[in-house]
Structure formats: C-alpha cells, structure tokens
Design a protein around this motif. Sequence first.
Motif, PDB file in Angstrom:
ATOM      1  N   CYS A  14      62.127  21.456  16.887  1.00  0.00           N
ATOM      2  CA  CYS A  14      61.035  21.519  15.873  1.00  0.00           C
ATOM      3  C   CYS A  14      61.088  20.468  14.755  1.00  0.00           C
ATOM      4  O   CYS A  14      62.052  19.901  14.251  1.00  0.00           O
ATOM      5  N   PRO A  15      60.164  19.498  14.869  1.00  0.00           N
ATOM      6  CA  PRO A  15      60.088  18.321  13.957  1.00  0.00           C
ATOM      7  C   PRO A  15      60.484  18.616  12.745  1.00  0.00           C
ATOM      8  O   PRO A  15      61.150  17.781  12.211  1.00  0.00           O
ATOM      9  N   LEU A  16      60.004  19.633  11.951  1.00  0.00           N
ATOM     10  CA  LEU A  16      60.248  19.588  10.568  1.00  0.00           C
ATOM     11  C   LEU A  16      61.751  20.072  10.272  1.00  0.00           C
ATOM     12  O   LEU A  16      62.354  19.344   9.305  1.00  0.00           O
ATOM     13  N   ARG A  18      64.057  19.339  12.196  1.00  0.00           N
ATOM     14  CA  ARG A  18      64.795  17.967  12.686  1.00  0.00           C
ATOM     15  C   ARG A  18      64.688  16.998  11.485  1.00  0.00           C
ATOM     16  O   ARG A  18      65.990  16.367  11.177  1.00  0.00           O
ATOM     17  N   HIS A  19      63.723  16.826  11.049  1.00  0.00           N
ATOM     18  CA  HIS A  19      63.601  15.805   9.937  1.00  0.00           C
ATOM     19  C   HIS A  19      64.422  16.412   8.728  1.00  0.00           C
ATOM     20  O   HIS A  19      65.000  15.436   8.080  1.00  0.00           O
ATOM     21  N   GLY A  20      64.314  17.494   8.448  1.00  0.00           N
ATOM     22  CA  GLY A  20      65.166  18.047   7.319  1.00  0.00           C
ATOM     23  C   GLY A  20      66.574  17.794   7.358  1.00  0.00           C
ATOM     24  O   GLY A  20      67.400  17.532   6.621  1.00  0.00           O
ATOM     25  N   SER A  22      68.053  15.711   9.491  1.00  0.00           N
ATOM     26  CA  SER A  22      68.421  14.298   9.544  1.00  0.00           C
ATOM     27  C   SER A  22      68.062  13.730   8.002  1.00  0.00           C
ATOM     28  O   SER A  22      69.177  12.885   7.726  1.00  0.00           O
ATOM     29  N   HIS A  23      67.284  13.918   7.229  1.00  0.00           N
ATOM     30  CA  HIS A  23      67.473  13.686   5.804  1.00  0.00           C
ATOM     31  C   HIS A  23      68.873  14.217   5.095  1.00  0.00           C
ATOM     32  O   HIS A  23      69.316  13.281   4.215  1.00  0.00           O
ATOM     33  N   ASP A  26      71.540  11.881   6.135  1.00  0.00           N
ATOM     34  CA  ASP A  26      71.420  10.518   5.474  1.00  0.00           C
ATOM     35  C   ASP A  26      71.769  10.441   4.118  1.00  0.00           C
ATOM     36  O   ASP A  26      72.129   9.388   3.731  1.00  0.00           O
ATOM     37  N   THR A  36      67.938  10.730  16.636  1.00  0.00           N
ATOM     38  CA  THR A  36      67.393  12.111  16.388  1.00  0.00           C
ATOM     39  C   THR A  36      66.306  12.183  17.791  1.00  0.00           C
ATOM     40  O   THR A  36      65.934  11.078  18.291  1.00  0.00           O
ATOM     41  N   SER A  38      63.957  15.362  20.243  1.00  0.00           N
ATOM     42  CA  SER A  38      63.486  16.445  20.614  1.00  0.00           C
ATOM     43  C   SER A  38      63.893  17.170  21.771  1.00  0.00           C
ATOM     44  O   SER A  38      64.034  18.562  21.768  1.00  0.00           O
TER      45      SER A  38
END
Length: 201
Positions: A14-16, A18-20, A22-23, A26, A36, A38
Amino acid sequence: MGTAVLRIAVVGDCPLVRHGISHLIDTAPDLQLVATASSVRDADGALGGADVVLLDLLQSRARLAATVAELRKQGHAVIVASSSADIDPVQMIRAGAGGCLSRQAEGDELLTAIKVVASGRSYVSAPVGNLLKNAPHFTEREQEILRLLANGATDREIACRLRISTNTVHSHLDRIGEKTGTRRRSDLTRLAIEHGLVDGA
C-alpha cells in the motif's frame, strides 16, 4: 559513545501506508531508512544493508510466512504488520518474525517494536497478541523448562536447576515439540517470550 543507527527497510504493497511508515522512520534520529519497495522482489538487492525489514503485505498466511523465512535466512530481523483478522502471530513467529504489529499501532509503538526486535527480542502488539490465546497450553513444568531454555540454559543445566534427570528434560521437550510443532531452541525461545515466560522480555 553514540548510539548505533539501525538500518530499516519497509516493504509494503500500500503506497500510502508505506510512505507514512517511511516518513516516521525518517524522523527518528537513531533509525535510517535504507530501502522502500512494494514487494521483496521489487526491492531487489536494496535490502542487503537492512537490520530490520518491516513487512506490510496483503498475502496469504503461507506466502507471508515463506517471505518471513526467506528474509530471516538472509540475516534480517523481520516485523510483520497486519490487522488481527488476517494474521496468525504464532505462525509468523515460527517462520522467523521477531515481531507482529497491528496496523492500528501508533507511531511510538512502531518505533519501540523496531528497537526491541533489532535487539534480538520479540514484540507483539496487544490486538495481534490476543490471537496468542490460541497458542498451545503449557503445564507449569513445561513453562519452567521453556523459561530456562529461553534464558540460555542447556538441557543439563535445566535438569540441575529443576532437580530432574536430563532424560526427563528431554521427555518434556518432546511433549513441548508435539504441542508446538518444533524442537528448535530459537523457535521455543520466541514462544517463551510471547507467553511472557522470560523476565524483561
């Protein structure tokens, strides 16, 4: 001496999400996001430097367990993130996962889980951990043996501590193996931790 920076990889379909995740990683000063992707396949060789791989994949239990086992074979600590409805934490732990985390977990809990698993211990968040009630029931003697085993005692040391013969220890371990499907000390150690049998786990 400064605290060593942990290298983290996030593999999620899920890109959303995964981004959350990862952020969040960070923003943690003692964590470094190294990859990161998929899927594990899409990550290619990027996972090589990761201390911990966080998996958030919608896969069948068998396929997810196989993915966990493969990552463990490559030397990574693994945390599986999922909802309590589609994950069997005991199966994931037996496959080699160091942690099972609910998708509803807060950011602080995620960071805690990463650090706990990176240290070689196990972490299971409460909603997922409720499923451990379906895990095998151990007698008091079996719990004592599991506790000593998880703390690094040999079969002979367990026998001495409990004042029983090594043959009796082996008999108990055989019964534990029948209940859990494994006699591997690493697997039994994880189960001991998940049953709260290890102090400070």
